[in-house]
Design an enzyme around this catalytic site. Structure first.
Site, PDB file in Angstrom:
ATOM      1  N   VAL A 111      11.277 -21.260  -6.563  1.00 48.24           N
ATOM      2  CA  VAL A 111      12.442 -21.258  -5.687  1.00 48.24           C
ATOM      3  C   VAL A 111      12.164 -22.216  -4.549  1.00 48.24           C
ATOM      4  O   VAL A 111      11.077 -22.211  -3.970  1.00 48.24           O
ATOM      5  CB  VAL A 111      12.730 -19.845  -5.134  1.00 48.24           C
ATOM      6  CG1 VAL A 111      13.956 -19.871  -4.214  1.00 48.24           C
ATOM      7  CG2 VAL A 111      12.917 -18.851  -6.266  1.00 48.24           C
ATOM      8  N   CYS A 112      13.149 -23.071  -4.243  1.00 53.71           N
ATOM      9  CA  CYS A 112      13.049 -23.936  -3.079  1.00 53.71           C
ATOM     10  C   CYS A 112      11.816 -24.842  -3.199  1.00 53.71           C
ATOM     11  O   CYS A 112      11.530 -25.370  -4.277  1.00 53.71           O
ATOM     12  CB  CYS A 112      13.020 -23.068  -1.821  1.00 53.71           C
ATOM     13  SG  CYS A 112      13.307 -23.918  -0.260  1.00 53.71           S
ATOM     14  N   SER A 113      11.072 -25.005  -2.119  1.00 52.78           N
ATOM     15  CA  SER A 113       9.926 -25.910  -2.120  1.00 52.78           C
ATOM     16  C   SER A 113       8.719 -25.338  -2.844  1.00 52.78           C
ATOM     17  O   SER A 113       7.655 -25.965  -2.880  1.00 52.78           O
ATOM     18  CB  SER A 113       9.543 -26.271  -0.684  1.00 52.78           C
ATOM     19  OG  SER A 113       9.278 -25.098   0.069  1.00 52.78           O
TER      20      SER A 113
ATOM     21  N   THR B  79      14.140 -29.122  -6.440  1.00 53.69           N
ATOM     22  CA  THR B  79      13.628 -28.365  -5.309  1.00 53.69           C
ATOM     23  C   THR B  79      14.660 -28.459  -4.195  1.00 53.69           C
ATOM     24  O   THR B  79      15.752 -28.994  -4.405  1.00 53.69           O
ATOM     25  CB  THR B  79      12.244 -28.908  -4.870  1.00 53.69           C
ATOM     26  OG1 THR B  79      11.720 -28.082  -3.819  1.00 53.69           O
ATOM     27  CG2 THR B  79      12.334 -30.343  -4.379  1.00 53.69           C
TER      28      THR B  79
END
Length: 336
Positions: A113-115, A133
């Site tokens: 998830v995300c970075s 990302t």
């Protein structure tokens, strides 16, 4: 990733670290819990781990209880790595990186998830794969890990048994997609409705909506107008009609709209209608005729020409090619 038999229940391990974004952890957790509530079989058994275990503090100040990563025993169904503003520091933790690489070998699928994608890349788990990302670190992912094929405009990307998502709330979209992959669309939709998710965004949906791609107007009537355009794309959204709603002349309205949003009324309406059409094409079985009418294009021919001119694809190609996708295109023209 390995081909371990599906655990019963499905073991989901979410990896956190000090400074993690709380929603990257809590959002997916709630999706899996909601899926269990609606009868997911096998059910999901979730745990949050960190390298040392114990309580850690998220970037928001939320305190999260974690288990030591080394205590995870047995097959892992889904390994999920959260992100946050301290992801780069976490990527320097060689013990964490080695643990991720080793655990991924026997996991059925690996996700981020995300970075958190930066951690997967650091562990070599994205080599030669497509991934995404958070939009703000896509360039970082691409420059530091050139073997990763970064797709900047996607809510989430699946490449085999590796799934990566965009930023923060995109983790909810990713978790819903995982539930749908495991249990079908009906259960995923039931979970989304219960969580009052505005829309379960398909993979190809852009990370940033048309409304977020422009500056937020200072004037309340213009803010209301942006909401109207998003909610009623089939309405009369011509510039004269919009100007009338704001009690302005066409010339004054066009000038004020451009000054406060950075784009023209026509360009914003087009971007909003295109984005709604993209979602309906991917997430529903509605005919192109119905979608064209619902989104304010009037005819399939007009929608087809707009798709080709702005997105470089067609509605048919978008529905038939699950790897497509594009960002909202909002033209920033000079005000006449």
């Amino acid at each position: 990733m390995g081909s371990a038999p599906t655990a019963d229940p499905r073991v989901v391990v979410i990896v956190a670290f000090p400074g993690v974004l709380g929603l990257d952890v809590v959002g997916p957790l709630e999706v899996f819990a909601m899926a269990n509530r609606f009868g997911a079989r096998p059910a999901y058994a979730t745990s949050v781990v960190s390298m040392t275990g114990g309580m850690l503090t998220a970037s928001s100040g939320l305190v999260i209880g974690t288990e030591p990563a080394g205590t995870i025993a047995g097959p892992v169904d889904t390994l999920m790595v959260a992100g946050g503003y301290s992801t780069r520091q976490a990527a320097d933790d060689l013990d964490l990186v080695r643990w991720l690489a080793g655990t991924a070998l026997s996991a059925r699928r690996v996700t981020s998830v995300c970075s958190g994608a930066l951690l997967l890349a650091r562990a070599g788990l994205l080599d030669g794969r497509r991934a995404t990302t958070h939009w703000s670190v896509c360039d970082t992912l691409a420059s530091h890990f050139p073997s990763v094929r970064v797709e900047t405009s996607r809510v989430y990307v699946r490449d085999g048994d590796v799934w990566t998502s965009g930023g923060v709330t995109a983790g909810i979209d990713l978790a819903l997609a995982l539930v749908e992959n495991d249990h079908g669309p009906a259960l995923a939709m039931a979970a989304a409705r219960e969580m009052v998710v505005f829309v379960h965004r398909p993979s190809e949906f852009p990370q940033i909506s048309a409304q977020l791609a422009v500056r937020r107007p200072l004037r309340e009537p213009l803010r209301d107008l942006l909401a109207l355009i998003a909610e009623h794309p089939d309405a009369d959204l011509s510039v004269p009609a919009l100007a009338h709603r704001c009690a302005m002349s066409v010339r004054t309205f066009s000038r004020v709209f451009h000054r406060e949003t950075g784009t023209t009324p026509a360009a914003f309406v087009q971007a909003s209608r295109l984005q709604t059409a993209q979602r309906l094409i991917k997430a529903s079985e509605a005919t192109f005729e119905d979608i064209a009418r619902t989104c304010g294009f009037g005819t399939v021919e007009t929608m087809y020409r707009t798709f080709q001119r702005v997105l470089g694809t067609t509605p048919g190609q978008l529905r038939g090619q699950p790897r497509g996708g594009s960002e909202p295109v909002i033209e920033r023209r000079r005000n006449p």
